[in-house]
Structures are given as C-alpha cells and as structure tokens.
Design a protein around this motif. Sequence first.
Motif, PDB file in Angstrom:
ATOM      1  N   GLY A  54       0.817  -1.210   0.000  1.00  0.00           N
ATOM      2  CA  GLY A  54       0.000   0.000   0.000  1.00  0.00           C
ATOM      3  C   GLY A  54       0.849   1.257   0.000  1.00  0.00           C
ATOM      4  N   ARG A  55       0.344   2.320  -0.634  1.00  0.00           N
ATOM      5  CA  ARG A  55       1.088   3.584  -0.650  1.00  0.00           C
ATOM      6  C   ARG A  55       1.051   4.250   0.729  1.00  0.00           C
ATOM      7  NH1 ARG A  55      -0.946   6.255  -6.388  1.00  0.00           N
ATOM      8  NH2 ARG A  55      -0.249   4.553  -7.735  1.00  0.00           N
ATOM      9  N   ARG A  56      -0.106   4.247   1.345  1.00  0.00           N
ATOM     10  CA  ARG A  56      -0.254   4.800   2.695  1.00  0.00           C
ATOM     11  C   ARG A  56      -1.050   3.799   3.523  1.00  0.00           C
ATOM     12  NH1 ARG A  56      -3.013  10.291   2.954  1.00  0.00           N
ATOM     13  NH2 ARG A  56      -4.270   9.509   1.229  1.00  0.00           N
ATOM     14  N   ALA A  57      -0.461   3.365   4.607  1.00  0.00           N
ATOM     15  CA  ALA A  57      -1.127   2.387   5.466  1.00  0.00           C
ATOM     16  C   ALA A  57      -1.442   3.024   6.805  1.00  0.00           C
ATOM     17  CB  ALA A  57      -0.253   1.150   5.667  1.00  0.00           C
ATOM     18  N   VAL A  58      -2.674   2.829   7.266  1.00  0.00           N
ATOM     19  CA  VAL A  58      -3.115   3.339   8.558  1.00  0.00           C
ATOM     20  C   VAL A  58      -3.602   2.158   9.382  1.00  0.00           C
ATOM     21  CG1 VAL A  58      -4.715   4.855   9.761  1.00  0.00           C
ATOM     22  CG2 VAL A  58      -3.783   5.546   7.539  1.00  0.00           C
ATOM     23  N   ARG A  59      -2.976   1.959  10.545  1.00  0.00           N
ATOM     24  CA  ARG A  59      -3.379   0.844  11.409  1.00  0.00           C
ATOM     25  C   ARG A  59      -4.442   1.318  12.389  1.00  0.00           C
ATOM     26  NH1 ARG A  59      -1.155  -3.986  12.626  1.00  0.00           N
ATOM     27  NH2 ARG A  59       0.681  -3.489  11.378  1.00  0.00           N
ATOM     28  N   LEU A  60      -5.568   0.609  12.425  1.00  0.00           N
ATOM     29  CA  LEU A  60      -6.683   0.961  13.297  1.00  0.00           C
ATOM     30  C   LEU A  60      -6.719   0.008  14.479  1.00  0.00           C
ATOM     31  CD1 LEU A  60      -9.443   1.508  10.596  1.00  0.00           C
ATOM     32  CD2 LEU A  60      -7.947   3.216  11.612  1.00  0.00           C
ATOM     33  N   THR A  61      -6.791   0.576  15.662  1.00  0.00           N
ATOM     34  CA  THR A  61      -6.861  -0.255  16.865  1.00  0.00           C
ATOM     35  C   THR A  61      -8.072   0.095  17.722  1.00  0.00           C
ATOM     36  OG1 THR A  61      -5.453   1.324  18.033  1.00  0.00           O
ATOM     37  CG2 THR A  61      -4.367  -0.542  16.953  1.00  0.00           C
ATOM     38  N   SER A  62      -8.952   0.969  17.201  1.00  0.00           N
ATOM     39  CA  SER A  62     -10.159   1.358  17.937  1.00  0.00           C
ATOM     40  C   SER A  62     -11.313   1.416  16.955  1.00  0.00           C
ATOM     41  CB  SER A  62      -9.940   2.720  18.611  1.00  0.00           C
ATOM     42  OG  SER A  62      -9.659   3.709  17.634  1.00  0.00           O
ATOM     43  N   ASP A  63     -12.440   2.017  17.362  1.00  0.00           N
ATOM     44  CA  ASP A  63     -13.603   2.078  16.489  1.00  0.00           C
ATOM     45  C   ASP A  63     -13.284   2.820  15.191  1.00  0.00           C
ATOM     46  OD1 ASP A  63     -14.884   0.724  18.371  1.00  0.00           O
ATOM     47  OD2 ASP A  63     -16.212   2.355  19.021  1.00  0.00           O
ATOM     48  N   ALA A  64     -14.061   2.497  14.162  1.00  0.00           N
ATOM     49  CA  ALA A  64     -13.762   3.018  12.833  1.00  0.00           C
ATOM     50  C   ALA A  64     -14.004   4.517  12.743  1.00  0.00           C
ATOM     51  CB  ALA A  64     -14.641   2.316  11.806  1.00  0.00           C
ATOM     52  N   GLU A  65     -13.239   5.166  11.857  1.00  0.00           N
ATOM     53  CA  GLU A  65     -13.471   6.575  11.552  1.00  0.00           C
ATOM     54  C   GLU A  65     -14.753   6.716  10.746  1.00  0.00           C
ATOM     55  OE1 GLU A  65      -9.033   6.082  11.939  1.00  0.00           O
ATOM     56  OE2 GLU A  65     -10.737   4.982  11.107  1.00  0.00           O
ATOM     57  N   SER A  66     -15.265   7.906  10.730  1.00  0.00           N
ATOM     58  CA  SER A  66     -16.495   8.170   9.985  1.00  0.00           C
ATOM     59  C   SER A  66     -16.184   8.258   8.508  1.00  0.00           C
ATOM     60  CB  SER A  66     -17.118   9.486  10.453  1.00  0.00           C
ATOM     61  OG  SER A  66     -16.262  10.569  10.091  1.00  0.00           O
ATOM     62  N   ALA A  67     -17.247   8.227   7.698  1.00  0.00           N
ATOM     63  CA  ALA A  67     -17.068   8.340   6.251  1.00  0.00           C
ATOM     64  C   ALA A  67     -16.389   9.642   5.875  1.00  0.00           C
ATOM     65  CB  ALA A  67     -18.431   8.222   5.562  1.00  0.00           C
ATOM     66  N   LEU A  80      -4.626   2.469   2.617  1.00  0.00           N
ATOM     67  CA  LEU A  80      -4.804   1.087   3.073  1.00  0.00           C
ATOM     68  C   LEU A  80      -5.056   1.112   4.572  1.00  0.00           C
ATOM     69  CD1 LEU A  80      -4.656  -1.981   2.637  1.00  0.00           C
ATOM     70  CD2 LEU A  80      -2.188  -1.823   2.982  1.00  0.00           C
ATOM     71  N   LEU A  81      -6.224   0.630   4.990  1.00  0.00           N
ATOM     72  CA  LEU A  81      -6.571   0.548   6.404  1.00  0.00           C
ATOM     73  C   LEU A  81      -6.353  -0.879   6.891  1.00  0.00           C
ATOM     74  CD1 LEU A  81      -9.918   2.580   6.557  1.00  0.00           C
ATOM     75  CD2 LEU A  81      -7.595   3.391   7.001  1.00  0.00           C
ATOM     76  N   LEU A  82      -5.654  -1.010   8.006  1.00  0.00           N
ATOM     77  CA  LEU A  82      -5.375  -2.320   8.589  1.00  0.00           C
ATOM     78  C   LEU A  82      -6.108  -2.416   9.921  1.00  0.00           C
ATOM     79  CD1 LEU A  82      -1.523  -2.458   7.961  1.00  0.00           C
ATOM     80  CD2 LEU A  82      -3.337  -3.328   6.501  1.00  0.00           C
ATOM     81  N   ALA A  83      -6.987  -3.368  10.056  1.00  0.00           N
ATOM     82  CA  ALA A  83      -7.754  -3.555  11.284  1.00  0.00           C
ATOM     83  C   ALA A  83      -7.512  -4.964  11.799  1.00  0.00           C
ATOM     84  CB  ALA A  83      -9.236  -3.325  11.023  1.00  0.00           C
ATOM     85  N   ASP A  84      -6.757  -5.066  12.893  1.00  0.00           N
ATOM     86  CA  ASP A  84      -6.365  -6.373  13.410  1.00  0.00           C
ATOM     87  C   ASP A  84      -6.950  -6.582  14.795  1.00  0.00           C
ATOM     88  OD1 ASP A  84      -5.208  -8.792  13.773  1.00  0.00           O
ATOM     89  OD2 ASP A  84      -3.143  -8.071  13.851  1.00  0.00           O
ATOM     90  N   ASP A  85      -7.782  -7.611  14.934  1.00  0.00           N
ATOM     91  CA  ASP A  85      -8.291  -8.029  16.247  1.00  0.00           C
ATOM     92  C   ASP A  85      -9.179  -6.970  16.900  1.00  0.00           C
ATOM     93  OD1 ASP A  85      -8.430 -10.231  17.813  1.00  0.00           O
ATOM     94  OD2 ASP A  85      -6.742  -9.707  19.088  1.00  0.00           O
ATOM     95  N   LEU A  86     -10.020  -6.294  16.103  1.00  0.00           N
ATOM     96  CA  LEU A  86     -10.991  -5.355  16.674  1.00  0.00           C
ATOM     97  C   LEU A  86     -12.166  -6.120  17.289  1.00  0.00           C
ATOM     98  CD1 LEU A  86     -11.267  -2.503  14.018  1.00  0.00           C
ATOM     99  CD2 LEU A  86      -9.783  -2.620  16.019  1.00  0.00           C
ATOM    100  N   ARG A  87     -12.879  -5.432  18.149  1.00  0.00           N
ATOM    101  CA  ARG A  87     -14.101  -6.024  18.707  1.00  0.00           C
ATOM    102  C   ARG A  87     -15.107  -6.255  17.583  1.00  0.00           C
ATOM    103  NH1 ARG A  87     -16.877  -2.749  21.323  1.00  0.00           N
ATOM    104  NH2 ARG A  87     -15.706  -0.838  20.861  1.00  0.00           N
ATOM    105  N   PRO A  88     -15.948  -7.304  17.658  1.00  0.00           N
ATOM    106  CA  PRO A  88     -16.878  -7.596  16.556  1.00  0.00           C
ATOM    107  C   PRO A  88     -17.745  -6.415  16.159  1.00  0.00           C
ATOM    108  CG  PRO A  88     -16.813  -9.428  18.080  1.00  0.00           C
ATOM    109  CD  PRO A  88     -16.003  -8.344  18.712  1.00  0.00           C
TER     110      PRO A  88
END
Length: 841
Positions: A54-67, A80-88
């Motif tokens: 990915g050109r730009r990768a952002v790792r998410l570890t909490s609730d998703a950002e808004s649209a 590129l958003l990476l979401a690893d092991d978030l709550r369902p």
Amino acid sequence: MPDRDDGPLIGRDRELAELAAIVEMAEHGPACVLICGDAGVGKSALLRAAARHGRRAVRLTSDAESATVLEQLTGDGPVLLLADDLRPEALLSLTETVCHASTGRVALLAAARDEAVPSGLSSAVQRLYLRPLAEDDAARLLDAEFPATAARDRRDILRRAAGNPLALRILSDPGGQVPAEFTQRVRALPAPTRWLLLHAALADDAEHVGTLTEAAQCSPDLRDWEPAERAGLVTIHRGQVRFRHPLLRAACAAGRSVSDVVRAHHGLASAVGDPQRRVRHLTESTTGTDEPVAAVLEAAAEAAMSRTDFFQAAEAFQAAAERGAGEKAALRYARATFAAHRSGHPEWAIELYGRAADADPDPDAAGVAAYGAAFSLVHTVQPWPAFELAARAIRRGPRDRRVTLMLAFVAANAAFYSGAAAHREHLPHLLARAGDDDSPPPGRELIPPLDDTVIRAAVLAVSNPGRHGQSVDYPRPAGSRPADLLHMAFTGTMAFLRDDSPRAANDLRVVFDASARSDGIGSAVSSCHLMILAMIDSGRWADAASRLDEAERLAAVQSVPVLRVFVPVFRTILRALRGAGPAAEPDPLPLLTGTSEIETLTQRAAGLTALAAGDHPRAYSHFRRMFDEDGEPQHFFFGPRSLPQLAMTAARTGHLADGQRILDRCRAVAGPAPTTRMTMLLAHAGALLDETERAGPLFEDAIEDPERALRWPLEFAEAQLNYGLWLRGRRRTHEARAHLLAARDVFLRLGAHAHADQARRSLPIGLRPAGDPAPRPDAFTELTAQKQMIARMAAAGMTNRQIAERLFLSPRTVGSHLYRIYAELGVGTRHQLRTLIETGG
C-alpha cells in the motif's frame, strides 16, 4: 511470543497475491476483505506483509473513523486501512462504513478469528480463510527459525503443531510458553477432566476415547469428558478425541509434573492395543537399564522393520539400546542407524552411528551401522567421508558377505557423487572382500537376501563404465516387498549407468514412488537424482517435473541436504530446455568441493540457461568448466554427455582445437565399446567440431539408428536439427527440410519451444509447411530503434559481448533481444538475418 514481521512469509504466496489485488482495487474505489482463521495461524503477519503493497497504510486499533474522515484520508491517493483483532461490533461498523458510506479510494484489510467474525457482515466484504500451513511449508518455517532442531524431534513438532505457525514456534523453542488464553481454559476444568486431557495430549490422534478413559482410570460413562466439550477444547466424534487448536493440546501438558507425565504414559502403555503406540508410551514411561523392557522394544522394532515403518523402527531400536548394555546395545544402535537412514533422516542416522561406534559392535553390526551412516553422509553431500567410512567397515571383515556387498554398493554411490578416480579404482578391491560364501553367520540375518550378481555389476559399472557398463539384462522382481524394491534400485542404477534411460526411469520411479508412500524415504532419496535425469533424457519431462515437486516437499519435510541441492539444479535444466523464451537467470547454485557430480550438473544447468539466452561465450565457459585443463571430464559420466553443447559453443566462439581435445579425451573415457547413446553423442559432437565435408558422415552416424529417437528424443532431435542446418548451409535445402521438420515435431512434442522455433525458422521460406507464417516485408522496420541497431551489428558479425560493450548492455540482455528479434523477423540464424537486412525485406 513477540511479533515476527518483515521476514519472508512462507507458504502464503496465493493469499498475499489476493490481498495485493485488493490493494490495487483501491485505485478505483473502496474495497474490503476480512482474513479469518484460528489463533496463531498468521493473520497478523499476512496483514503486515500486505501493508508493504500500500502507498499509505493506517493501522486501526479502535472504532472506525467516519465516512467523512475516510474521504479526507483518500483525497490525495488510495489509503490502506489495517484492522487487526478489533471487537466484533467495531469491525462491523468499520466494514459498513468502508463498503457503503465511503466513495474514497480506500482498501480495508481486516483480520479476525473465526469465532469473532460478527454476524450480519455485509456481502460486499470478501472473506479470505487462512488455513494451517502445508507440511512442507511448516517444515521450511521450522528450518528458518529453529535450524538446529534435532531430526528425531522435528517430526513430532511438525505433527503436533499441525501447520499452525504460532504452535510451531512455541513447540520448537525450549523456552516457549503456551499463551495464557489456552492454559487458563484448561485450568478452569475439573481435575478428572484435566487428567483425561493429559492422556489425550500424550496419545496418538487415532486413540479411541474409551482407551484414553481406561488409561486414566476415569468413569467409563465418559461423564468426565463433558466439561472439556462444553468449554470448546475438544470434540468427540465416532470415538475420536480432537483438540480444537494445537496449542490446547500443548496447554494440557503444560505445567504438569514429570511424575504426572510418566504415570500417564504408563497408563497408556497398559491400555493401548496397537503394539507400536504401546511401545512409544512404554519408552516414555521407563528410564535406565531394563533388559526386559529393551527386549520388548527390540521386538517392536523388528515388527516395524517388517512393515517398512523405518522411523518407528529406528525409535524403538534406539530406545532398546538406551535400556540395554554391552553387545546387545551395540547391535541395537547399529540397527537403529540403518533404520534411521531408511526413514530418510540422514542427520539422525549419523548421530546414531556415533553411539554405535562408541558401543564397539562386532564387524557385522558395525558394517550395518556404517552402511546407514555412509549413505546418510552421501545424502548430506559428504561423499568423501562416506567412501572412507564404508571402506573402513569392509576392511574390518564382516562375516556376512551381504553386509560387505551392501557396503561396496554405498561406496560406489559415494564414488559416483565424488567422481574421484581413486575412489572408482578402489571399488573392485572392496568388492573382492565379499568372497563367495552365500550363507549368513548362524543365528542372525542383519541384511535381507540380495541378488549378488546385480550388486556386483552395479559396483563394477561405477568403477569402469566403459568396461563393465554393457552387462546382461536383469528381470524385474514381481512383488513390491522391501527386498524387491531394493533389487529394483540396483537394476535401475545399472540401467542408468548403461545409458538405458527408459528402463532407469521406470525402475527408479517405482522405487521412488513406493518409498515415498511408505516410511522408506531413504530409498526415495537415493533413487531421486538418477530417476529425474533419466526422465529428462528419455523425454518424460512432465513426469520429471511432478517428481521434482515431490522431491522438493521431501527435502523440506525430511530436511535432506542433497535434495535441496539437486532440486534447483534440475528445475533450471528443465526451464532452459522448455523455455518459450530465454530461460531465466538461475538462482545461485552451490559449488561443493569434492562432489564433481553436483558441480558438473550445476555447470550444465548454467550452460543450458546461457545457451537458451543466445549467449554462446557464457555458455561455452560453463560447459568448459565440466572438464579440466587437459580436457579430462570433471565427472566421468556426466561430462561426456554434454559433449554436443560443448562442441557447438566451442565452434561458435572460436575454440575448435580445445573442443577437439576434449572430444578425444571423452572417446578414451567411453572405451572401445561405448553405449549406443554415447556413440550418438560422440558422432554429433565430432560433426559440430569439423569444418570440412567430413562432418556430413558424422551427422549421419549420429542419427543412423531410429531407435535412438525413441530412447533419447531430445538428443536425437538436436542432432537432426544441426544436420539440417549443415545441409542448408550447403544449399541442400530439400534434404535439410526432412531433418528440420522431424526435429521440430519432436521438440513440439517434448515442449522444447525454443528448439522448435529455431527448427521452424531455419526452414527455407519456400519449403515451410502450409500455415507457417512467412516474414513480412515490413517486419524489420517495425522493430524498435535499439533492436534494429542490435540486428545490424549481429548481421555484421559482431558477437553478443561486442554488441553489449558497444551499447553498454549485458551480453545476456543482447542475447534476449536477439532471441526476440529472430522470432519477430522469422529468421533462425545470423546469416538469414544478414540476408534479410541486405535485401531490404
């Protein structure tokens, strides 16, 4: 266990390619994929590897950002958003936002365990199910991270880890700790259930739940299993207990005392019905000298040998030796060495040989151990120590002549690998020590019945192929018993040395396939390299490629160095022969001191690759290294069988005199009665090196016997192609046409596309078959400016290297350009290229 990132991702090429495609989709709009799988299967590692695309990768570890935030992030390019092991619930919100509320260029790569995938997930979310690694990929990961793992432990670790990378690392690491999430689930169970689970963890997967319950002396109504089932640790189906995760099995034994483990093994040894499984538990539940137990273990080892279950036999013989003493222990270690070799674990066999030698066995037992260890040294690419070990064991004077014969055969194998003249000259003297008495010493039979004549013939054929290679034929055995397969290994080896490639391929294939299916992997390893070469020589390239895949798997799973060396060499040879374009530059291949077979085949692979690229000077340099300064073959067998390639490149690069000197030496090596194949190759090479009209009769000698076309199709067709080119150069076009067409048809059948193109382009335009494309008048003008310049230089007589120096390119690049130029113009030689340019067409 710390994160393992930035290293090579083993066994996930397909999954990584899928994720890379998802990332590319973000150039055009939102894309979303969810990676599902068990804990420790490698989801996070796959995310990290995909992030590098990915050109730009952002790792998410909490609730998703808004649209709105997503739109802002993607304003300047894809994200590129990476979401690893978030709550369902957070994962569900994020996927909904990306898939339905965002119009930006964003790719979401999320990972979740199977049980944590939220319900109601959008159908727009692609799912990628990550499953455990295949056994060979798991073995490669084990070698990459724990290369010092003992061979005996390796098999058990791979079995217990079941392809889970995290489990593999924890079980391989002496200090590895099972994660608390697994151990806590086990500790929460009642004591009787934990005791049952310990037995299940120590037992084989095939053990029945009733047997496990009896061994643990728990309630026969299976009530004590229910807490483990309710907690989701195991399933019980049709009497079989299955752990839901390999680390749950490990957690059941973690923290238990040594006495608990020994007591559980003792209970299993009493309850288990299968003799081999009972022996394993008996081994784990006893220590120290105990001859009654050792006798039971030895009997079990004998039974395993009769079933060709050589790994279990080696384990049982070793355990029996460790619990015995004196002469019995020495003999058991010796037989353990033999069995470990047959099981395809060379390093283990070498280790056991050291124990056998320390126990000082008698000459017969020492010979059995030396046979297994010497073959294992060959399989670890150490032919010189292997030869010395076998010779030393023969000089000790075994009473059983069959032991001496087998030692002579392994010495011949070592001599074939080393190629050393001193080794081959010594073989008849070693063989003579076997004598003529066919009866084994009374009371024991350490080696199965053998065909004396076949073994002697195989050893003598290695010592002097020119003198002993043409022996009488030997019938194939009717059965598939170990002795029959051993006999067929001898006949296949003999056929190879006699240049009977079709029979060698057939016999050795039977040995390889049967051994690979059973636990006799050592025989598969021994037969592999000659089998592959015989298949290539006899035109069975698809079979060769299939067996190479299996050999590559064996090399990884069994950790066999010789297969790791040979497989890339043979793949390079096949790639060069098959290539529809210039063969790829081969990976660096090993040059191992003292193994002239491997060195010679490596040079052949590199030479064929250069030849496919049209780089004759580089090809000649590789083929020339297959011979010493005086022209003597570095390897007595393989050097002469590359003579036509050496001769052709010598003629193209102005080394005719050197090529002729090598040809003369190879004629001497072949002896007064060369094989039919060598007769063809010698005549073909002689014709290529002869600039007079005498070349014509030599070409005719090479192709005079049509039977050769059936046995060695590629080499025969190459001789036909070169004869056709020679005839065309003398304007005997109608005679040339028949040979060029016949060669082209064989090349097409084999899949040798570059050869087939050359044969087609070499046909005069007016004599090409109907439907073959003719050169277009404007083809040359449609070439790029660089290609036109290279074509004009080549037509003027400049070599690839001279062109490369003038244009600041590599000779290989020039060769690649010329290959494509010939194809685009429909010509096959520089002479045709010059004619086309001079005539303006």
